[in-house]
Design a protein around this motif. Structure first.
Motif, PDB file in Angstrom:
ATOM      1  N   PHE A 185     -36.387   0.120  14.876  1.00 47.91           N
ATOM      2  CA  PHE A 185     -38.274  -0.026  14.810  1.00 47.91           C
ATOM      3  C   PHE A 185     -38.809   1.523  15.392  1.00 47.91           C
ATOM      4  O   PHE A 185     -39.800   1.713  15.253  1.00 47.91           O
ATOM      5  CB  PHE A 185     -38.577  -0.845  16.265  1.00 47.91           C
ATOM      6  N   ALA A 236     -41.327   3.607  14.141  1.00 45.09           N
ATOM      7  CA  ALA A 236     -43.304   4.095  15.639  1.00 45.09           C
ATOM      8  C   ALA A 236     -43.192   5.385  14.292  1.00 45.09           C
ATOM      9  O   ALA A 236     -44.319   6.082  14.457  1.00 45.09           O
ATOM     10  CB  ALA A 236     -42.241   3.749  16.652  1.00 45.09           C
ATOM     11  N   ILE A 292     -48.914 -12.219   4.031  1.00 50.96           N
ATOM     12  CA  ILE A 292     -48.993 -12.696   5.187  1.00 50.96           C
ATOM     13  C   ILE A 292     -49.146 -14.873   5.359  1.00 50.96           C
ATOM     14  O   ILE A 292     -48.470 -15.085   6.491  1.00 50.96           O
ATOM     15  CB  ILE A 292     -50.137 -12.303   5.797  1.00 50.96           C
ATOM     16  N   SER A 297     -46.506 -16.124   8.186  1.00 51.54           N
ATOM     17  CA  SER A 297     -46.829 -16.494   9.009  1.00 51.54           C
ATOM     18  C   SER A 297     -46.206 -18.033   9.441  1.00 51.54           C
ATOM     19  O   SER A 297     -46.039 -18.716  10.460  1.00 51.54           O
ATOM     20  CB  SER A 297     -48.286 -17.082   9.118  1.00 51.54           C
ATOM     21  N   THR A 318     -42.941 -17.566  10.731  1.00 54.01           N
ATOM     22  CA  THR A 318     -42.894 -17.435  12.614  1.00 54.01           C
ATOM     23  C   THR A 318     -43.214 -18.777  13.124  1.00 54.01           C
ATOM     24  O   THR A 318     -42.322 -19.323  14.294  1.00 54.01           O
ATOM     25  CB  THR A 318     -43.814 -16.566  12.179  1.00 54.01           C
ATOM     26  N   SER A 329     -36.978 -13.478  18.635  1.00 53.94           N
ATOM     27  CA  SER A 329     -37.148 -12.524  19.088  1.00 53.94           C
ATOM     28  C   SER A 329     -37.568 -11.779  18.415  1.00 53.94           C
ATOM     29  O   SER A 329     -38.451 -10.808  18.209  1.00 53.94           O
ATOM     30  CB  SER A 329     -37.127 -12.646  20.837  1.00 53.94           C
ATOM     31  N   LEU A 344     -40.500 -12.112  16.252  1.00 53.26           N
ATOM     32  CA  LEU A 344     -41.939 -11.684  16.850  1.00 53.26           C
ATOM     33  C   LEU A 344     -42.304 -10.328  16.853  1.00 53.26           C
ATOM     34  O   LEU A 344     -43.302  -9.998  17.070  1.00 53.26           O
ATOM     35  CB  LEU A 344     -41.559 -12.152  18.274  1.00 53.26           C
ATOM     36  N   VAL A 345     -41.356  -9.328  17.007  1.00 59.53           N
ATOM     37  CA  VAL A 345     -42.128  -8.337  16.431  1.00 59.53           C
ATOM     38  C   VAL A 345     -42.227  -7.993  15.278  1.00 59.53           C
ATOM     39  O   VAL A 345     -43.114  -6.369  15.254  1.00 59.53           O
ATOM     40  CB  VAL A 345     -40.652  -7.418  17.258  1.00 59.53           C
ATOM     41  N   TYR A 362     -43.296  -9.595  13.092  1.00 61.80           N
ATOM     42  CA  TYR A 362     -44.225 -10.413  12.580  1.00 61.80           C
ATOM     43  C   TYR A 362     -45.455  -9.593  12.779  1.00 61.80           C
ATOM     44  O   TYR A 362     -46.431  -8.390  11.549  1.00 61.80           O
ATOM     45  CB  TYR A 362     -44.575 -11.635  13.464  1.00 61.80           C
ATOM     46  N   PRO A 363     -46.228  -8.809  14.199  1.00 57.18           N
ATOM     47  CA  PRO A 363     -46.937  -8.013  13.891  1.00 57.18           C
ATOM     48  C   PRO A 363     -47.048  -6.720  13.610  1.00 57.18           C
ATOM     49  O   PRO A 363     -47.899  -5.995  12.466  1.00 57.18           O
ATOM     50  CB  PRO A 363     -47.269  -8.187  15.477  1.00 57.18           C
ATOM     51  N   LEU A 364     -45.691  -6.116  13.129  1.00 56.15           N
ATOM     52  CA  LEU A 364     -45.498  -4.685  12.217  1.00 56.15           C
ATOM     53  C   LEU A 364     -46.147  -4.264  11.955  1.00 56.15           C
ATOM     54  O   LEU A 364     -46.404  -4.274  10.702  1.00 56.15           O
ATOM     55  CB  LEU A 364     -43.963  -3.994  13.068  1.00 56.15           C
ATOM     56  N   LEU A 369     -49.086  -8.030   9.836  1.00 57.76           N
ATOM     57  CA  LEU A 369     -51.022  -8.033  10.912  1.00 57.76           C
ATOM     58  C   LEU A 369     -51.300  -6.462  10.600  1.00 57.76           C
ATOM     59  O   LEU A 369     -52.352  -6.834  10.622  1.00 57.76           O
ATOM     60  CB  LEU A 369     -50.489  -8.376  12.328  1.00 57.76           C
ATOM     61  N   ARG A 396     -54.622  -5.227   8.548  1.00 57.42           N
ATOM     62  CA  ARG A 396     -55.487  -6.839   7.439  1.00 57.42           C
ATOM     63  C   ARG A 396     -56.765  -7.002   7.620  1.00 57.42           C
ATOM     64  O   ARG A 396     -57.739  -7.002   7.058  1.00 57.42           O
ATOM     65  CB  ARG A 396     -55.155  -7.833   8.679  1.00 57.42           C
ATOM     66  N   PHE A 401     -49.563 -17.107  18.840  1.00 58.99           N
ATOM     67  CA  PHE A 401     -49.439 -16.922  17.436  1.00 58.99           C
ATOM     68  C   PHE A 401     -50.471 -17.150  16.619  1.00 58.99           C
ATOM     69  O   PHE A 401     -51.551 -15.853  15.669  1.00 58.99           O
ATOM     70  CB  PHE A 401     -48.101 -17.820  16.786  1.00 58.99           C
ATOM     71  N   ALA A 431     -56.116 -10.358  14.126  1.00 56.05           N
ATOM     72  CA  ALA A 431     -55.517  -9.240  13.123  1.00 56.05           C
ATOM     73  C   ALA A 431     -56.736  -8.533  12.451  1.00 56.05           C
ATOM     74  O   ALA A 431     -56.547  -8.005  11.774  1.00 56.05           O
ATOM     75  CB  ALA A 431     -54.315  -9.713  12.726  1.00 56.05           C
ATOM     76  N   ASN A 477     -51.737  -6.838  18.820  1.00 53.92           N
ATOM     77  CA  ASN A 477     -50.805  -7.737  18.321  1.00 53.92           C
ATOM     78  C   ASN A 477     -49.675  -7.117  19.354  1.00 53.92           C
ATOM     79  O   ASN A 477     -48.679  -8.464  19.174  1.00 53.92           O
ATOM     80  CB  ASN A 477     -50.322  -7.796  16.668  1.00 53.92           C
ATOM     81  N   ILE A 523     -42.169 -12.696  23.437  1.00 47.11           N
ATOM     82  CA  ILE A 523     -40.603 -12.651  23.960  1.00 47.11           C
ATOM     83  C   ILE A 523     -40.632 -13.010  25.488  1.00 47.11           C
ATOM     84  O   ILE A 523     -39.380 -13.642  25.554  1.00 47.11           O
ATOM     85  CB  ILE A 523     -40.429 -11.354  23.074  1.00 47.11           C
ATOM     86  N   PHE A 532     -36.957   5.331  22.858  1.00 46.26           N
ATOM     87  CA  PHE A 532     -38.224   5.609  22.544  1.00 46.26           C
ATOM     88  C   PHE A 532     -38.787   6.583  23.221  1.00 46.26           C
ATOM     89  O   PHE A 532     -39.191   7.101  22.850  1.00 46.26           O
ATOM     90  CB  PHE A 532     -39.327   4.227  22.374  1.00 46.26           C
ATOM     91  N   PHE A 562     -39.988   9.617  21.117  1.00 45.89           N
ATOM     92  CA  PHE A 562     -41.668  10.071  20.855  1.00 45.89           C
ATOM     93  C   PHE A 562     -41.883  11.721  21.686  1.00 45.89           C
ATOM     94  O   PHE A 562     -41.991  12.340  21.414  1.00 45.89           O
ATOM     95  CB  PHE A 562     -41.970   9.288  21.448  1.00 45.89           C
TER      96      PHE A 562
END
Lengths: 210, 104
Positions: A41, A45, A64, A68, A71, A195, A198-199, A201-203, A206, A209, B33, B40, B52, B60, B92, B96
């Motif tokens: 991650f 980033a 997507i 989805s 998820t 879990s 869950l990180v 999915y948005p990275l 989403l 979009r 969700f 989004a 998001n 989590i 992190f 950074f």
């Protein structure tokens, strides 16, 4: 010897402590897994901070719908896994078995969905290298991370499904009792894999979009 | 009411209690969700990823607290869980600290 007595192992004085011992061991393992995924991650980033627009363009091409569906499948599998653990502690053997089977089935559904998604991605040549269809070139970095991160996650999930099926078989054949400490470790590992998604999915799904 | 009927009722009450708590958490997770997916598509610029990721962090936290049952765990288990997060934050921050302070 009763089933509960059979579940107790040396050197534990009672089942509650034995379960906590297994939980602690799994959490120590997961702390190392957190760092393993955090490195990925962090890399994502850093590259994103230098290539915001390229990552947005690349992110708009992930599937997507599959992301989805997956998820919801994983969230639901976490529900069935939690009930399996609580049912095992309450010595409700049949409910434990049903919930474990449901969890494995949801995990397999995730892997099938992921396979269909990979097929769509490859049809569009969204794999870094020659003939990559997107520009600027930094879009390939996003897709490099996509394949590595989702691939490693899928390997973790496949391992989880295998363990759930093995534990299901051992319970079903009464080789080990359901109320032992086995479920504790399996459940914590499964939730961790959920879990991580869950990180991801948005990275990966989403972003880009709007 | 026969003895077996009373036993069945007690059993289904136990099963219902087992599903209730995790079921409510699952509903909250699915709702979050849906919010995440819907947001989004709103043109919020840099706000999209921030929202998001915030929703992902809440999801989590719910999963770890209620489904992984960290709320009832011993202090030693909470410390180990927090240690993983602590070292990840350190990774992190130091990474950074380097990349964002470079002049090129």
């Amino acid at each position: 010897m009763s089933e509960t007595a059979g579940a107790l192992r040396e050197p534990w004085p009672d089942l509650r402590l034995q379960r906590e011992g297994v939980g602690l061991g799994m959490w120590i393992f997961l702390a190392s897994e957190v760092l393993f995924f955090a490195a990925l991650f962090c890399g994502f980033a850093v590259y994103r901070s230098f290539n915001v627009e390229a990552f947005r363009i690349a992110g708009a091409h992930t599937e997507i719908v599959y992301g989805s569906i997956n998820t919801v499948l994983l969230l639901t599998s976490s529900l069935t896994m939690t009930v399996a653990l609580r049912a095992a502690t309450a010595e409700l053997r049949n409910l434990t078995l049903y919930c474990l089977a449901g969890t494995a089935a949801l995990g397999v559904a995730f892997i099938i969905c992921k396979g269909l998604e990979y097929h769509e991605d490859l049809k569009q040549h969204l794999f870094p290298g020659p003939n990559f269809p997107l520009s600027p070139p930094a879009t390939q970095m996003f897709w490099g991370f996509y394949w590595i991160m989702t691939g490693i996650h899928a390997v973790h999930l496949t391992g989880g499904i295998f363990v759930v099926l093995v534990v299901f078989t051992l319970f079903k054949r009464r080789i080990i009792p359901v109320q032992g400490s086995t479920m504790e470790g399996v459940a914590i590992y499964w939730h961790f894999v959920d879990s991580v998604w869950l990180v991801l999915y948005p990275l990966l799904y989403l972003a880009g979009r709007p | 009411m026969s003895q077996s009927e009373a036993g069945d009722r007690r059993n289904s009450a136990r099963v219902w209690r087992l599903w209730k708590g995790p079921g409510l958490t699952w509903l909250a997770l699915v709702a979050l969700f849906a919010v995440s997916l819907g947001s989004a598509y709103l043109p919020l610029g840099v706000g999209n990823l921030a929202i998001n990721l915030l929703i992902a962090a809440i999801m989590i936290a719910l999963l770890v607290t209620f489904l992984m049952d960290l709320k009832n765990a011993r202090a030693i288990i909470r410390i180990v869980a927090a240690a993983g997060l602590f070292w990840a934050i350190l990774m992190f921050a130091l990474t950074f600290n380097d990349y964002l302070s470079r002049s090129y």
